[in-house]
Write an enzyme that holds these catalytic residues in place. Structure first.
Site, PDB file in Angstrom:
ATOM      1  N   MET A 137       0.848  -1.464   0.092  1.00 25.91           N
ATOM      2  CA  MET A 137       0.139   0.033   0.098  1.00 25.91           C
ATOM      3  C   MET A 137       0.874   1.506  -0.022  1.00 25.91           C
ATOM      4  O   MET A 137       0.429   2.251   0.136  1.00 25.91           O
ATOM      5  CB  MET A 137      -0.913   0.172   1.389  1.00 25.91           C
ATOM      6  N   HIS A 144       9.047   1.002   3.662  1.00 22.85           N
ATOM      7  CA  HIS A 144      10.084   1.014   4.869  1.00 22.85           C
ATOM      8  C   HIS A 144      10.847  -0.073   4.273  1.00 22.85           C
ATOM      9  O   HIS A 144      10.753  -0.829   3.309  1.00 22.85           O
ATOM     10  CB  HIS A 144       9.456   1.179   6.201  1.00 22.85           C
ATOM     11  N   ALA A 145      11.720  -0.118   5.171  1.00 22.99           N
ATOM     12  CA  ALA A 145      13.063  -1.198   5.130  1.00 22.99           C
ATOM     13  C   ALA A 145      12.337  -2.732   4.996  1.00 22.99           C
ATOM     14  O   ALA A 145      12.957  -3.687   4.204  1.00 22.99           O
ATOM     15  CB  ALA A 145      13.952  -1.106   6.166  1.00 22.99           C
ATOM     16  N   GLY A 146      11.107  -2.856   5.561  1.00 21.78           N
ATOM     17  CA  GLY A 146      10.524  -4.174   5.592  1.00 21.78           C
ATOM     18  C   GLY A 146      10.083  -4.586   4.141  1.00 21.78           C
ATOM     19  O   GLY A 146      10.278  -5.531   3.754  1.00 21.78           O
ATOM     20  N   HIS A 147       9.286  -3.442   3.843  1.00 22.81           N
ATOM     21  CA  HIS A 147       9.008  -3.598   1.916  1.00 22.81           C
ATOM     22  C   HIS A 147      10.221  -3.824   1.299  1.00 22.81           C
ATOM     23  O   HIS A 147      10.162  -4.849   0.337  1.00 22.81           O
ATOM     24  CB  HIS A 147       8.157  -2.742   1.686  1.00 22.81           C
TER      25      HIS A 147
HETATM   26  O1  PAF Z   1      -0.209  -5.779   3.290  1.00 23.14           O
HETATM   27  C1  PAF Z   1      -0.706  -4.649   2.723  1.00 23.14           C
HETATM   28  O2  PAF Z   1       0.201  -3.775   2.533  1.00 23.14           O
HETATM   29  C2  PAF Z   1      -1.844  -4.664   2.064  1.00 23.14           C
HETATM   30  O3  PAF Z   1      -2.997  -5.741   2.949  1.00 23.14           O
HETATM   31  C3  PAF Z   1      -2.092  -5.512   0.676  1.00 23.14           C
HETATM   32  C4  PAF Z   1      -1.781  -7.122   0.694  1.00 23.14           C
HETATM   33  C5  PAF Z   1      -1.125  -4.835  -0.438  1.00 23.14           C
HETATM   34  C6  PAF Z   1      -3.696  -5.684  -0.207  1.00 23.14           C
HETATM   35  O4  PAF Z   1      -3.861  -4.252  -0.060  1.00 23.14           O
END
Ligand code: PAF
Length: 280
Positions: free
Chosen positions: A26, A30-33
């Site tokens: 979404m 951050h570093a986790g993503h």
């Molecule tokens: O974990 C998230 O950021 C959201 O729930 C996702 C999986 C992107 C779905 O909108």
């Protein structure tokens, strides 16, 4: 790295390729993503990330409007992490007509834990993830373990709808004081930020107690809730569950997870710790 905003642009960018690794997000990364993108990269296929704040998974009065939209900064981080395509649709692109067909996870799962406090949340998540899967057509999709129940919902959906996608879970990244990285940490005031690692500490205390032989999970969870409440948190839940089924543990449960969700002021934080239990 290409950034595209429509399904048609995404199709063109993918050029018929169906073997990609996919990281749905979404945004407000951050570093986790970034670690999820790095995990996706390990599979040796092109990596697609999506950035979409999905209105369907937010309830009335939740933080849909104030959820930070930071596309330019996010794209820089994704590019540095080696992402190939960013899909950042707007709401009209994802929901050109009202979404009357939805994916409804089983009630026992949808209305449990986070779902009990956020009615409709997991149907909103499953629905958007299925739509994103159909648009991106990945072979691999990477989700963070921090959203443990979400991961369980997605795995169930993939299995029961025979989706040809391997779900990969990325470990939760933590700040030096133990706080799980989250886009919502940015909402915390200075004082709340200092207090925030208490959620993780309470879950750790449960794990430690189970590891010393305690098996009264309800009492352990109730003590953690009481301590959080006394410190000023508003607790949605603290619970110990079987990590494979998310059901309350039974005598044979070997993989457990301590999960919690609680509010500090206007910020709702969640966390979980998975651990092994060697039997009663
Ligand atoms: O974990 C998230 O950021 C959201 O729930 C996702 C999986 C992107 C779905 O909108």
């Amino acid at each position: 790295m290409q950034t595209v905003h429509t399904a048609a642009e995404l199709r063109a960018a993918l050029g018929g390729q169906t073997g990609v690794a996919f990281v749905p997000t979404m945004g407000n990364l951050h570093a986790g993503h970034v670690s999820l993108v790095e995990l996706a990269k390990q599979h040796g296929t092109p990596v697609v990330a999506s950035i979409f704040v999905n209105p369907l998974q937010f309830g009335a009065g939740e933080d849909f409007e104030r959820y930070p939209r930071t596309l330019a900064a996010d794209c820089k981080k994704l590019e540095a992490a080696g992402c190939d395509v960013v899909f950042a649709p707007d709401v009209a692109e994802m929901y050109p007509v009202p979404q009357t067909f939805t994916v409804q996870p089983p009630e026992t799962l949808a209305n449990d834990l986070c779902g009990a406090c956020r009615p409709g949340h997991f149907a909103g998540v499953a629905t958007v993830v299925l739509k994103l899967f159909n648009l991106v057509r990945p072979r691999i999709a990477v989700f963070g373990n921090k959203d443990f129940q979400q991961l369980h919902v997605i795995r169930g959906m993939v299995e029961q709808f025979n989706l040809p996608i391997t779900i990969v879970a990325g470990e939760t990244l933590r700040e030096p004081d133990g706080l799980a990285m989250s886009s919502r940490n940015g909402y915390l005031s200075t004082a709340e930020r200092i207090q925030a690692p208490q959620l993780q500490r309470e879950l750790s205390a449960i794990v430690a107690a189970v590891e010393t032989g305690m098996r009264d999970f309800d009492t352990l969870a109730a003590s953690a809730r009481r301590r959080l409440n006394m410190a000023g948190w508003r607790v949605d839940y603290v619970a110990v569950r079987d990590a494979e089924t998310l059901h309350p543990p039974h005598a044979d449960s070997r993989q457990l997870v301590a999960l919690g969700a609680a509010w500090l002021g206007r910020t709702r934080l969640i966390d979980n710790l998975r651990f092994s239990c060697t039997g009663a």
